[in-house]
Design a protein around this motif. Structure first.
Motif, PDB file in Angstrom:
ATOM      1  N   PHE A  96       2.611   7.376   6.612  1.00 22.16           N
ATOM      2  CA  PHE A  96       1.780   8.045   5.490  1.00 22.16           C
ATOM      3  C   PHE A  96       2.733   9.385   5.407  1.00 22.16           C
ATOM      4  O   PHE A  96       2.995   9.777   4.087  1.00 22.16           O
ATOM      5  CB  PHE A  96       0.591   8.456   6.055  1.00 22.16           C
ATOM      6  CG  PHE A  96      -0.193   9.502   5.125  1.00 22.16           C
ATOM      7  CD1 PHE A  96      -0.937   9.149   4.305  1.00 22.16           C
ATOM      8  CD2 PHE A  96      -0.298  10.906   5.526  1.00 22.16           C
ATOM      9  CE1 PHE A  96      -1.589  10.153   3.372  1.00 22.16           C
ATOM     10  CE2 PHE A  96      -1.058  11.777   4.635  1.00 22.16           C
ATOM     11  CZ  PHE A  96      -1.657  11.318   3.631  1.00 22.16           C
ATOM     12  N   LEU A  97       3.138   9.965   6.406  1.00 19.88           N
ATOM     13  CA  LEU A  97       3.861  11.171   6.080  1.00 19.88           C
ATOM     14  C   LEU A  97       5.270  10.943   5.450  1.00 19.88           C
ATOM     15  O   LEU A  97       5.631  11.752   4.585  1.00 19.88           O
ATOM     16  CB  LEU A  97       4.214  11.906   7.410  1.00 19.88           C
ATOM     17  CG  LEU A  97       2.939  12.551   8.232  1.00 19.88           C
ATOM     18  CD1 LEU A  97       3.429  13.154   9.625  1.00 19.88           C
ATOM     19  CD2 LEU A  97       2.408  13.611   7.242  1.00 19.88           C
ATOM     20  N   TYR A  98       5.753   9.873   5.923  1.00 16.73           N
ATOM     21  CA  TYR A  98       6.896   9.433   5.185  1.00 16.73           C
ATOM     22  C   TYR A  98       6.807   9.218   3.592  1.00 16.73           C
ATOM     23  O   TYR A  98       7.915   9.439   2.992  1.00 16.73           O
ATOM     24  CB  TYR A  98       7.622   8.185   5.846  1.00 16.73           C
ATOM     25  CG  TYR A  98       9.111   7.610   5.428  1.00 16.73           C
ATOM     26  CD1 TYR A  98      10.461   8.679   5.848  1.00 16.73           C
ATOM     27  CD2 TYR A  98       9.382   6.852   4.475  1.00 16.73           C
ATOM     28  CE1 TYR A  98      11.404   8.266   5.513  1.00 16.73           C
ATOM     29  CE2 TYR A  98      10.464   6.554   4.139  1.00 16.73           C
ATOM     30  CZ  TYR A  98      11.742   7.217   4.627  1.00 16.73           C
ATOM     31  OH  TYR A  98      12.969   7.047   4.187  1.00 16.73           O
ATOM     32  N   VAL A  99       5.889   8.614   3.342  1.00 23.27           N
ATOM     33  CA  VAL A  99       5.581   8.230   1.911  1.00 23.27           C
ATOM     34  C   VAL A  99       5.379   9.351   1.240  1.00 23.27           C
ATOM     35  O   VAL A  99       5.999   9.778   0.028  1.00 23.27           O
ATOM     36  CB  VAL A  99       4.437   7.381   1.727  1.00 23.27           C
ATOM     37  CG1 VAL A  99       3.841   7.251   0.252  1.00 23.27           C
ATOM     38  CG2 VAL A  99       4.566   6.017   2.301  1.00 23.27           C
ATOM     39  N   ILE A 100       4.723  10.523   1.710  1.00 23.51           N
ATOM     40  CA  ILE A 100       4.474  11.747   0.959  1.00 23.51           C
ATOM     41  C   ILE A 100       5.962  12.360   1.074  1.00 23.51           C
ATOM     42  O   ILE A 100       6.188  12.969   0.114  1.00 23.51           O
ATOM     43  CB  ILE A 100       3.917  12.674   1.749  1.00 23.51           C
ATOM     44  CG1 ILE A 100       2.012  11.968   1.978  1.00 23.51           C
ATOM     45  CG2 ILE A 100       3.423  14.188   1.112  1.00 23.51           C
ATOM     46  CD1 ILE A 100       1.500  11.689   0.739  1.00 23.51           C
ATOM     47  N   LEU A 129       1.242   7.040  -6.631  1.00 23.44           N
ATOM     48  CA  LEU A 129      -0.133   7.807  -6.891  1.00 23.44           C
ATOM     49  C   LEU A 129       0.327   9.129  -6.555  1.00 23.44           C
ATOM     50  O   LEU A 129       0.126  10.096  -7.349  1.00 23.44           O
ATOM     51  CB  LEU A 129      -1.142   7.424  -5.879  1.00 23.44           C
ATOM     52  CG  LEU A 129      -2.330   8.498  -5.990  1.00 23.44           C
ATOM     53  CD1 LEU A 129      -3.147   8.622  -7.362  1.00 23.44           C
ATOM     54  CD2 LEU A 129      -3.710   7.852  -4.954  1.00 23.44           C
ATOM     55  N   VAL A 130       0.795   9.344  -5.434  1.00 22.88           N
ATOM     56  CA  VAL A 130       1.246  11.002  -4.928  1.00 22.88           C
ATOM     57  C   VAL A 130       2.322  11.363  -5.771  1.00 22.88           C
ATOM     58  O   VAL A 130       2.396  12.730  -6.213  1.00 22.88           O
ATOM     59  CB  VAL A 130       1.858  10.931  -3.495  1.00 22.88           C
ATOM     60  CG1 VAL A 130       2.386  12.154  -3.149  1.00 22.88           C
ATOM     61  CG2 VAL A 130       0.847  10.583  -2.529  1.00 22.88           C
ATOM     62  N   GLU A 131       3.254  10.458  -6.262  1.00 25.23           N
ATOM     63  CA  GLU A 131       4.462  10.986  -7.395  1.00 25.23           C
ATOM     64  C   GLU A 131       3.738  11.581  -8.671  1.00 25.23           C
ATOM     65  O   GLU A 131       4.290  12.704  -8.921  1.00 25.23           O
ATOM     66  CB  GLU A 131       5.516  10.009  -7.369  1.00 25.23           C
ATOM     67  CG  GLU A 131       6.475  10.254  -8.200  1.00 25.23           C
ATOM     68  CD  GLU A 131       7.626  11.158  -7.457  1.00 25.23           C
ATOM     69  OE1 GLU A 131       8.153  12.046  -7.946  1.00 25.23           O
ATOM     70  OE2 GLU A 131       7.544  10.982  -6.298  1.00 25.23           O
ATOM     71  N   PHE A 137       0.918  -1.247   0.191  1.00 30.54           N
ATOM     72  CA  PHE A 137       0.216  -0.101  -0.121  1.00 30.54           C
ATOM     73  C   PHE A 137       0.813   1.121  -0.049  1.00 30.54           C
ATOM     74  O   PHE A 137       0.465   2.189  -0.543  1.00 30.54           O
ATOM     75  CB  PHE A 137      -0.779  -0.015   1.079  1.00 30.54           C
ATOM     76  CG  PHE A 137      -2.340  -0.800   1.003  1.00 30.54           C
ATOM     77  CD1 PHE A 137      -3.246  -0.553  -0.072  1.00 30.54           C
ATOM     78  CD2 PHE A 137      -2.559  -1.794   1.805  1.00 30.54           C
ATOM     79  CE1 PHE A 137      -4.265  -1.222  -0.238  1.00 30.54           C
ATOM     80  CE2 PHE A 137      -3.552  -2.542   1.771  1.00 30.54           C
ATOM     81  CZ  PHE A 137      -4.620  -2.291   0.743  1.00 30.54           C
ATOM     82  N   ALA A 138       1.985   1.258   0.824  1.00 26.22           N
ATOM     83  CA  ALA A 138       2.886   2.277   0.642  1.00 26.22           C
ATOM     84  C   ALA A 138       3.617   2.589  -0.588  1.00 26.22           C
ATOM     85  O   ALA A 138       3.573   3.797  -1.125  1.00 26.22           O
ATOM     86  CB  ALA A 138       3.948   2.119   1.786  1.00 26.22           C
ATOM     87  N   VAL A 139       3.782   1.590  -1.321  1.00 18.57           N
ATOM     88  CA  VAL A 139       4.275   1.614  -2.616  1.00 18.57           C
ATOM     89  C   VAL A 139       3.435   2.395  -3.446  1.00 18.57           C
ATOM     90  O   VAL A 139       3.531   3.083  -4.405  1.00 18.57           O
ATOM     91  CB  VAL A 139       5.013   0.388  -3.192  1.00 18.57           C
ATOM     92  CG1 VAL A 139       5.432   0.532  -4.726  1.00 18.57           C
ATOM     93  CG2 VAL A 139       6.122  -0.064  -2.322  1.00 18.57           C
ATOM     94  N   LEU A 140       2.004   1.864  -3.477  1.00 12.98           N
ATOM     95  CA  LEU A 140       1.059   2.089  -4.389  1.00 12.98           C
ATOM     96  C   LEU A 140       0.801   3.747  -4.005  1.00 12.98           C
ATOM     97  O   LEU A 140       0.565   4.581  -5.148  1.00 12.98           O
ATOM     98  CB  LEU A 140      -0.372   1.541  -4.170  1.00 12.98           C
ATOM     99  CG  LEU A 140       0.095  -0.233  -4.817  1.00 12.98           C
ATOM    100  CD1 LEU A 140      -1.275  -0.712  -4.045  1.00 12.98           C
ATOM    101  CD2 LEU A 140       0.045  -0.142  -6.230  1.00 12.98           C
TER     102      LEU A 140
END
Length: 234
Positions: free
Chosen positions: A94-98, A38-40, A31-34
Motif C-alpha cells: 500500500f505504501l509503495y503504491v502511494i 486512482l491515487v494518481e 489491485f495495486a495498478v488500479l
C-alpha cells in the motif's frame, strides 16, 4: 512435514497450490495498478501536489528523490520478502503504491500536457505497450520455467550506471540523457520483470503472494515510466 512444506518455494508445490498462488499474486498486482491509477488521478487534482511534483524534477532535488526512492524500493522489497507477516506485506504494498503515484505526478502531468498539444493520447499508448511487454516477458518465464536469478547482478550494475548518468546529466547542463537512455532503461526494466517473475516461481513461499506482487509492481512501474518517456520524446 507441515513445517517442511511451509518453506518450499512455489515451484516445488503441487499444481493446484501453484495456480492458487499465481492467481493471488496477479490479483494483488491488478489491485495495486488500479489503486495507483486512482491515487494518481486524485493527486493530479490537487495543485499543491502537482507544484511540488514539478519542483522535484529540478536539478539536485530530482537526484535526491530518485536516490531516496531507489533506497525505499529496495528496503520495502527486502522487508516484504524477509517477513511472513501478511500485515507487513499489505502495508508495504500500500505504501509503495502511494509513493509511486507521488513520484509519477510530474511525468504524468507533463505527458497530459504534451498529449493535448499533439492531439494524441500518450498515456494510453504507453500503457498498452507496457502491458504487452509485461505479458510477453511473463510468458517467457512461465513457458521456459528458467531461473533468471543470474540477472540480479546485471540489474544492480545497470541501476548504478543509470544513476551515474543521471548525476552526470545534472552536473553538466549540456549533457542530456535523451531517447537512448530511456530505451536502455526499458531493457533494464524488462530484465527486472524477468527476474521478479522468476523469483515469484523459485524464491517465494506459498504465503508470500503479496510480497511477490510488490516486486512485480515495482518492475512494471519502472517499465511504464520509461515507455512514457519514449513516447514523450517522439
Amino acid at each position: 512435514m507441515n513445517e517442511f512444506n511451509q518453506i518450499l518455494p512455489v515451484s516445488a508445490l503441487g499444481e493446484d497450490a501453484r495456480v492458487a498462488f499465481y492467481k493471488k499474486t496477479y490479483t494483488y498486482l491488478a489491485f495495486a495498478v488500479l489503486l495507483f491509477v486512482l491515487v494518481e488521478y486524485l493527486f493530479l487534482q490537487v495543485d499543491f501536489i502537482v507544484n511540488i511534483g514539478l519542483q522535484m524534477i529540478q536539478g539536485w532535488t530530482w537526484l535526491l528523490v530518485l536516490g531516496g526512492f531507489m533506497f525505499v524500493t529496495n528496503h520495502v522489497e527486502r522487508m516484504a520478502l524477509g517477513s511472513k507477516d501478511k500485515t507487513v506485506h499489505h502495508t508495504a504494498l500500500f505504501l509503495y503504491v502511494i509513493a509511486e503515484a507521488f513520484i509519477f505526478v510530474p511525468l504524468i502531468y507533463i505527458a497530459i500536457e504534451i498529449s493535448g498539444a499533439r492531439e494524441t493520447d500518450i498515456l494510453s499508448q504507453a500503457a498498452v505497450m507496457t502491458l504487452a511487454l509485461f505479458a510477453g516477458l511473463t510468458a517467457i518465464v512461465f513457458v521456459t520455467k528458467k531461473d533468471f536469478s543470474f540477472l540480479k547482478s546485471i540489474i544492480t550494475i545497470g541501476s548504478f550506471l543509470a544513476i551515474g548518468l543521471i548525476v552526470a546529466g545534472t552536473l553538466f547542463g549540456g549533457f542530456t540523457l535523451g531517447l537512448w537512455f530511456s530505451v536502455g532503461m526499458v531493457v533494464l526494466a524488462s530484465g527486472s520483470i524477468l527476474y521478479q517473475t522468476s523469483n515469484m516461481m523459485h524464491k517465494y513461499e506459498e504465503e508470500q503472494y503479496v510480497a511477490a506482487s510488490l516486486g512485480l509492481f515495482a518492475s512494471l512501474m519502472l517499465l511504464f515510466w520509461y515507455v512514457v518517456s519514449i513516447f514523450m520524446s517522439e
